[in-house]
Write a protein that holds these residues in place. Structure first.
Motif, PDB file in Angstrom:
ATOM      1  N   ALA A  93       1.000  -1.284   0.160  1.00  0.00           N
ATOM      2  CA  ALA A  93       0.046   0.007   0.020  1.00  0.00           C
ATOM      3  C   ALA A  93       0.823   1.406  -0.089  1.00  0.00           C
ATOM      4  O   ALA A  93       1.784   1.465   0.863  1.00  0.00           O
ATOM      5  CB  ALA A  93      -0.775  -0.023   1.426  1.00  0.00           C
ATOM      6  N   VAL A  94       0.584   2.231  -0.783  1.00  0.00           N
ATOM      7  CA  VAL A  94       1.182   3.414  -0.893  1.00  0.00           C
ATOM      8  C   VAL A  94       0.323   4.764  -0.959  1.00  0.00           C
ATOM      9  O   VAL A  94      -0.821   4.478  -1.431  1.00  0.00           O
ATOM     10  CB  VAL A  94       2.368   3.472  -2.193  1.00  0.00           C
ATOM     11  CG1 VAL A  94       3.335   2.370  -2.070  1.00  0.00           C
ATOM     12  CG2 VAL A  94       1.659   3.605  -3.318  1.00  0.00           C
ATOM     13  N   ALA A  95       1.089   5.845  -0.589  1.00  0.00           N
ATOM     14  CA  ALA A  95       0.172   7.038  -0.504  1.00  0.00           C
ATOM     15  C   ALA A  95      -0.014   7.400  -1.819  1.00  0.00           C
ATOM     16  O   ALA A  95       0.895   7.536  -2.793  1.00  0.00           O
ATOM     17  CB  ALA A  95       0.728   7.999   0.381  1.00  0.00           C
ATOM     18  N   GLY A  96      -0.831   8.350  -2.085  1.00  0.00           N
ATOM     19  CA  GLY A  96      -1.231   9.350  -3.240  1.00  0.00           C
ATOM     20  C   GLY A  96      -1.229  10.687  -2.884  1.00  0.00           C
ATOM     21  O   GLY A  96      -1.433  11.188  -1.688  1.00  0.00           O
ATOM     22  N   GLY A  97      -1.396  11.587  -3.750  1.00  0.00           N
ATOM     23  CA  GLY A  97      -2.022  13.127  -3.437  1.00  0.00           C
ATOM     24  C   GLY A  97      -0.863  13.764  -3.290  1.00  0.00           C
ATOM     25  O   GLY A  97      -1.208  14.932  -2.912  1.00  0.00           O
ATOM     26  N   SER A 116       2.347  15.394  -3.680  1.00  0.00           N
ATOM     27  CA  SER A 116       3.100  15.145  -4.865  1.00  0.00           C
ATOM     28  C   SER A 116       2.810  16.237  -5.721  1.00  0.00           C
ATOM     29  O   SER A 116       3.287  15.933  -7.066  1.00  0.00           O
ATOM     30  CB  SER A 116       2.451  13.617  -5.393  1.00  0.00           C
ATOM     31  OG  SER A 116       1.077  13.582  -5.654  1.00  0.00           O
ATOM     32  N   ASN A 158       4.809   7.978   0.143  1.00  0.00           N
ATOM     33  CA  ASN A 158       4.888   7.289   1.670  1.00  0.00           C
ATOM     34  C   ASN A 158       6.319   8.070   2.249  1.00  0.00           C
ATOM     35  O   ASN A 158       6.237   8.462   3.436  1.00  0.00           O
ATOM     36  CB  ASN A 158       5.406   5.753   1.470  1.00  0.00           C
ATOM     37  CG  ASN A 158       4.125   5.040   1.237  1.00  0.00           C
ATOM     38  OD1 ASN A 158       3.263   5.556   0.393  1.00  0.00           O
ATOM     39  ND2 ASN A 158       4.205   3.808   1.414  1.00  0.00           N
ATOM     40  N   GLY A 211      -5.864   8.668  -3.798  1.00  0.00           N
ATOM     41  CA  GLY A 211      -4.732   9.154  -3.267  1.00  0.00           C
ATOM     42  C   GLY A 211      -4.629   9.184  -1.724  1.00  0.00           C
ATOM     43  O   GLY A 211      -4.367   8.593  -0.960  1.00  0.00           O
TER      44      GLY A 211
END
Lengths: 90, 316
Positions: free
Chosen positions: A86-90, B72, B123, B177
Motif C-alpha cells: 500500500a502506498v500513498a497518493g496526493g 505530490s 510514503n 490518493g
C-alpha cells in the motif's frame, strides 16, 4: 486453475528474485497456499490473523480482492493476480 | 452569477459534462466532472481551502504562520495559492520524481520545496513531513491524508453538486490518493442514495515507487473508509495514458494522467453495467488538466514510449 502472480520487489526474496510466478487455485486463499508450497515463507508476509495484511493489496485482473470476497475471491484460469504494498497518493 | 470578490471564492460549482462518444450506449452514460475548472486547475483546491479555513476557525492557523504539507504536487499548488492570498508561508515536502511543471508552479507561488527521495514515493514524503513537523512546532501541518476537512470539502461540495446536477447518478469513480474525494463524495451520495456504487482508481506505478524496505512501511491514509467504497481498480501507466488520449480524441477533454486511470475504471464499470443489461449514469472526476504533464511526453509518440518515459514518475 493456473494463474500468473506478480510479486513486488519486497517479496522477491521468496521467489528467488522472480517478478512473476505461476500458481494454482480456485480462490485467492488456494493460490496463496500454492505459492507457499513453492515459495516458503511468502504466506506469512501476505496473511495475518486469517486476513490480508493491512499494507498488502491484491488485485485479480486489476480489481482489488477486498471488494470481491477477500481471500475467498474466486480466480479463473489465466487470471493475473498482482500483489502490491500500500502506498500513498496526493 | 459568475462574479467573485476573490479567486478563493471561485471554488467549486464545476461543470458536469455528458460524454456521448465515450459512453457505451444510450442507457449507460458517462459524465465528466471537470475539476480542472477550479482556481489553480485541480480538484485539490477544494480540500486545500477547506483545511485552511477549518484550521483558521479553530485557531490553529493564525497570521504569519507557516504551513507544512506532504504532497505530490496538486495539493501543494492549491495551498500555495491560498497561502499567498492569505499571507501564510508554505513548505511542501514533495517526492523528487514528480513533473517539472509541478515544481516550477510551486516555486512561482513562492512555496519552499523539500524533496523526498523517489524511492518509496509519497510514503517517504509523508514520513519526512512528519519528521519536519516534530522539529518545527511552530509550523502547521494540515495533513491531507488524515484531516477530516479534506473529505468534508467533498461531502459538502463535490457530492451535493453531482447529485443536484444528475439525480439519476448510479456510479461515482475517482482517483484514490488521500482518499478524501472518494470518502467525502461517496459518503454523501450513499447517504442520499444507498444504491450508488463508489469506485476507486488507484495508480499503479513502476517498481521504484514500491521500493519499501519492509511491508510495515506501507501506508493507508487515516481518512480511508473502505465501507464507503464498492470497488477498487489498480491502473498502470500504459492504460492511464491510453485512456487520457482516448478522452481527448473522443470528447475533446485535455486531462492529466490520473484522469486517464479514472476513465479506465469508469469504462470498466460502464462495461459491467452493459453486460448486466442495467442502465447507468457513471460520473467520474477529471482531477486536473494535462498542462502539468506535457514535459513527461504523455501526449506524443507511441503509448509504449510514453509509458516507458513515465516509469518511475508519480503521475497522480
Amino acid at each position: 486453475m493456473a494463474v500468473t502472480v506478480s510479486i513486488p520487489t519486497i517479496l522477491r526474496t521468496h521467489t528467488g528474485g522472480e517478478k512473476s510466478v505461476d500458481a494454482k487455485g480456485g480462490t485467492l486463499a488456494e493460490v496463496i497456499d500454492d505459492l507457499e508450497a513453492n515459495h516458503g515463507g511468502i504466506k506469512g508476509r501476505l496473511v495475518k490473523d486469517g486476513n490480508l495484511h493491512r499494507f498488502v493489496n491484491v488485485y485479480v485482473n486489476d480489481e482489488d480482492v477486498r471488494f470481491a470476497g477477500g481471500l475467498e475471491a474466486t480466480v479463473a484460469d489465466g487470471d493475473n493476480v498482482t500483489i502490491l504494498p500500500a502506498v500513498a497518493g496526493g | 452569477m459568475a462574479r467573485y470578490s476573490s479567486l478563493l471564492e471561485a471554488l467549486g460549482e464545476t461543470p458536469l459534462i455528458g460524454l456521448p462518444r465515450l459512453s457505451p450506449s444510450e442507457d449507460v452514460r458517462l459524465w465528466a466532472k471537470l475539476e480542472d475548472r477550479n482556481p489553480t486547475g485541480s480538484i485539490k483546491d477544494r480540500p486545500a481551502l477547506r483545511m485552511i479555513e477549518e484550521a483558521e476557525a479553530d485557531g490553529r492557523l493564525t497570521a504569519g504562520c507557516t504551513i507544512l504539507e506532504p504532497t505530490s504536487g496538486n495539493t501543494g499548488i492549491s495551498l500555495a495559492m491560498a497561502a499567498k492570498l492569505k499571507g501564510y508561508g508554505l513548505v511542501c515536502v514533495m517526492p523528487e520524481n514528480t513533473s517539472e511543471e509541478r515544481k516550477q508552479l510551486l516555486a512561482a507561488y513562492g512555496a519552499r520545496i523539500v524533496y523526498s527521495p523517489a524511492e518509496g514515493g509519497s510514503n517517504e514524503a509523508v514520513r519526512r513531513a512528519k519528521e519536519l513537523a516534530k522539529d518545527h512546532d511552530d509550523w502547521v501541518m494540515l495533513y491531507q491524508y488524515g484531516n477530516p476537512a479534506n473529505a468534508r470539502a467533498h461531502y459538502s461540495g463535490t457530492g451535493p453538486e453531482i447529485l443536484r446536477d444528475l439525480p439519476s447518478v448510479t456510479h461515482f469513480v475517482a482517483g484514490l490518493g488521500t482518499t478524501g474525494t472518494l470518502v467525502g463524495v461517496g459518503r454523501y451520495l450513499r447517504e442520499q442514495k444507498p444504491e450508488v456504487q463508489v469506485i476507486a482508481a488507484e495508480p499503479r506505478y513502476g517498481e521504484l515507487v514500491y521500493g519499501l524496505r519492509n511491508l510495515d512501511e506501507g501506508f493507508v491514509p487515516e481518512l480511508y473508509d473502505p465501507d464507503v467504497l464498492t470497488g477498487r481498480y489498480s491502473v498502470g501507466s500504459y492504460d492511464a495514458l491510453r485512456r487520457t488520449r482516448q478522452l481527448l480524441e473522443t470528447e475533446g477533454i485535455f486531462a492529466g494522467i490520473s484522469t486517464g486511470a479514472i476513465v479506465h475504471a469508469a469504462l470498466a464499470t460502464a462495461d459491467k453495467a452493459v453486460r448486466a443489461g442495467k442502465p447507468a449514469d457513471v460520473v467520474f472526476v477529471v482531477a486536473d488538466g494535462g498542462w502539468k504533464y506535457l514535459s513527461t511526453g504523455a501526449y506524443s509518440g507511441t503509448l509504449d514510449d510514453a509509458a516507458e518515459r513515465l516509469d518511475g514518475h508519480l503521475w497522480a
